[in-house]
Design a protein around this motif. Structure first.
Motif, PDB file in Angstrom:
ATOM      1  N   LEU A 140      -2.916   1.138   9.779  1.00 57.22           N
ATOM      2  CA  LEU A 140      -4.273   0.755  10.187  1.00 57.22           C
ATOM      3  C   LEU A 140      -5.097   1.975  10.568  1.00 57.22           C
ATOM      4  O   LEU A 140      -6.256   2.123  10.168  1.00 57.22           O
ATOM      5  N   ILE A 141      -4.493   2.865  11.337  1.00 54.23           N
ATOM      6  CA  ILE A 141      -5.199   4.066  11.791  1.00 54.23           C
ATOM      7  C   ILE A 141      -5.489   5.004  10.625  1.00 54.23           C
ATOM      8  O   ILE A 141      -6.583   5.555  10.502  1.00 54.23           O
ATOM      9  N   ALA A 142      -4.504   5.170   9.735  1.00 53.35           N
ATOM     10  CA  ALA A 142      -4.638   6.131   8.639  1.00 53.35           C
ATOM     11  C   ALA A 142      -5.593   5.653   7.552  1.00 53.35           C
ATOM     12  O   ALA A 142      -6.399   6.438   7.032  1.00 53.35           O
ATOM     13  N   TYR A 143      -5.534   4.374   7.212  1.00 54.07           N
ATOM     14  CA  TYR A 143      -6.274   3.903   6.039  1.00 54.07           C
ATOM     15  C   TYR A 143      -7.586   3.179   6.345  1.00 54.07           C
ATOM     16  O   TYR A 143      -8.412   2.994   5.452  1.00 54.07           O
ATOM     17  N   THR A 144      -7.780   2.751   7.583  1.00 55.59           N
ATOM     18  CA  THR A 144      -9.039   2.075   7.910  1.00 55.59           C
ATOM     19  C   THR A 144      -9.939   2.912   8.806  1.00 55.59           C
ATOM     20  O   THR A 144     -11.124   2.604   8.936  1.00 55.59           O
ATOM     21  N   GLY A 145      -9.381   3.945   9.426  1.00 53.86           N
ATOM     22  CA  GLY A 145     -10.190   4.776  10.320  1.00 53.86           C
ATOM     23  C   GLY A 145     -10.402   4.155  11.690  1.00 53.86           C
ATOM     24  O   GLY A 145     -11.203   4.659  12.483  1.00 53.86           O
TER      25      GLY A 145
END
Length: 340
Positions: free
Chosen positions: A137-142
């Motif tokens: 979630l953190i890596a791909y959605t910002g």
């Protein structure tokens, strides 16, 4: 000529103070720990007994494991608010697979008594899955780490309640209980597990690409990306590893109390963050050590144990913990400002 002499004199005066400042920055946390132990031993003769010291180490093993994961996350300039809830869902899932036949068959009629490796792998898998979701979630959605892990904290707690129907899962097989209650050569198994995972985390952080990239991402994420580091991949790996550590902590805690409960781990994430922060891990990113986190965990353990021995109210203990966290962050901010 006079100017050169004055400059040399100034440098001579500055050098010792700079060396002292660096020394204090590196070793102050150890001095604080030693001072706390001395004070507590004076205030309570029971403190330095072998039984009490082993009790402190055993009690802090689960939080220490969470703190190891949080340390690497904070180094990447992230945060994890979900570790306590991940611990809870991993505990109830693994406990449900570690039922003794005399009790478990009544609750799960079609489930035979499984070998202990099955609930162990289940706890690790649940922790890894939750950590992977956080990282993805953190890596791909910002999404900011605070929001992503806050969401996971609520979801995982709800999942633990749903899976267990809000009830504790008790009567666990003896081989599972040994993880939390056994001992080897006089040392409690939880303490040994914490030591092993601390060594593994130290090696990962200091001698592998994983650790070097974690420091690089926390120091300057843009520069890390430009230099060819797969930032998304390593963020996911960092959060997944923290999830695995939460799964191990779940095994220890459920085995210690012979029950997987959906209410386990409440506020543990804050204790873990506090231990890492007190241990010198900078929330500015790129700064922190495993050995510092271990000392930070011990400081929090000594503080809690000492207050218990002195019969200090649990309400006051919460206030003291909060004050310690705030002081540690203020100190970290001042130290980071001076080094900038």
């Amino acid at each position: 000529m006079i100017a050169k002499i004055m400059a040399a004199t100034a440098d001579g005066k500055a050098a010792p103070s700079q060396r002292y400042g660096r020394w204090m920055s590196k070793y102050a946390i150890y001095m604080v720990f030693i001072a706390m132990c001395i004070v507590m031993s004076i205030l309570s003769p029971v403190f330095l007994t072998v039984a009490n010291l082993l009790n402190v180490l055993t009690q802090m093993a689960s939080i220490g494991l969470l703190a190891l994961g949080v340390t690497i996350i904070i180094i990447t300039r992230g945060i994890d608010l979900s570790s306590g809830s991940v611990l809870a869902v991993a505990a109830v899932v693994s406990a449900s697979m570690a039922q003794s036949l005399d009790w478990g068959m009544r609750m799960y009629p079609n489930l035979p008594e499984l070998p202990v490796i099955v609930p162990i792998l289940a706890a690790l898998a649940v922790g890894a899955l939750c950590g992977y979701i956080n990282g993805a979630l953190i890596a791909y959605t910002g999404i900011p780490p605070f929001i992503a892990t806050l969401g996971m904290m609520i979801i995982a707690r709800g999942a633990a309640l749903l899976y267990s129907d809000g009830r504790p899962v008790s009567s666990l097989i003896e081989s599972y209980q040994w993880i939390g209650q056994g001992s080897v050569l006089g040392l409690p198994v939880p303490v040994l597990i914490f030591i092993v995972m601390a060594v593994v985390s130290y090696i990962l952080l200091n001698y592998t690409r994983f650790g070097k990239y974690a420091y690089a991402i926390g120091g300057n994420e843009t520069a890390a990306y430009v230099s060819g580091i797969n930032v998304k991949k390593y963020k996911i790996l960092v959060y997944t590893y923290a999830g695995v550590l939460a799964g191990i902590a779940a095994l220890i805690l459920a085995a210690r109390i012979n029950s997987g409960q959906p209410g386990l781990g409440v506020m543990y994430e804050l204790d873990a963050i506090a231990a890492a922060t007190v241990g010198g891990v900078s929330h500015a990113g790129g700064i922190g050590t495993i050995q510092g986190t271990i000392i930070g965990t011990m400081i929090m353990g000594v503080l809690q144990n000492g207050l218990d021995l002195l019969n200090v109210s649990a309400y006051w203990q919460q206030m003291v913990k909060g004050l310690v966290i705030v002081i540690a962050v203020i100190f970290d901010m001042k130290r980071h400002k001076k080094s900038a």
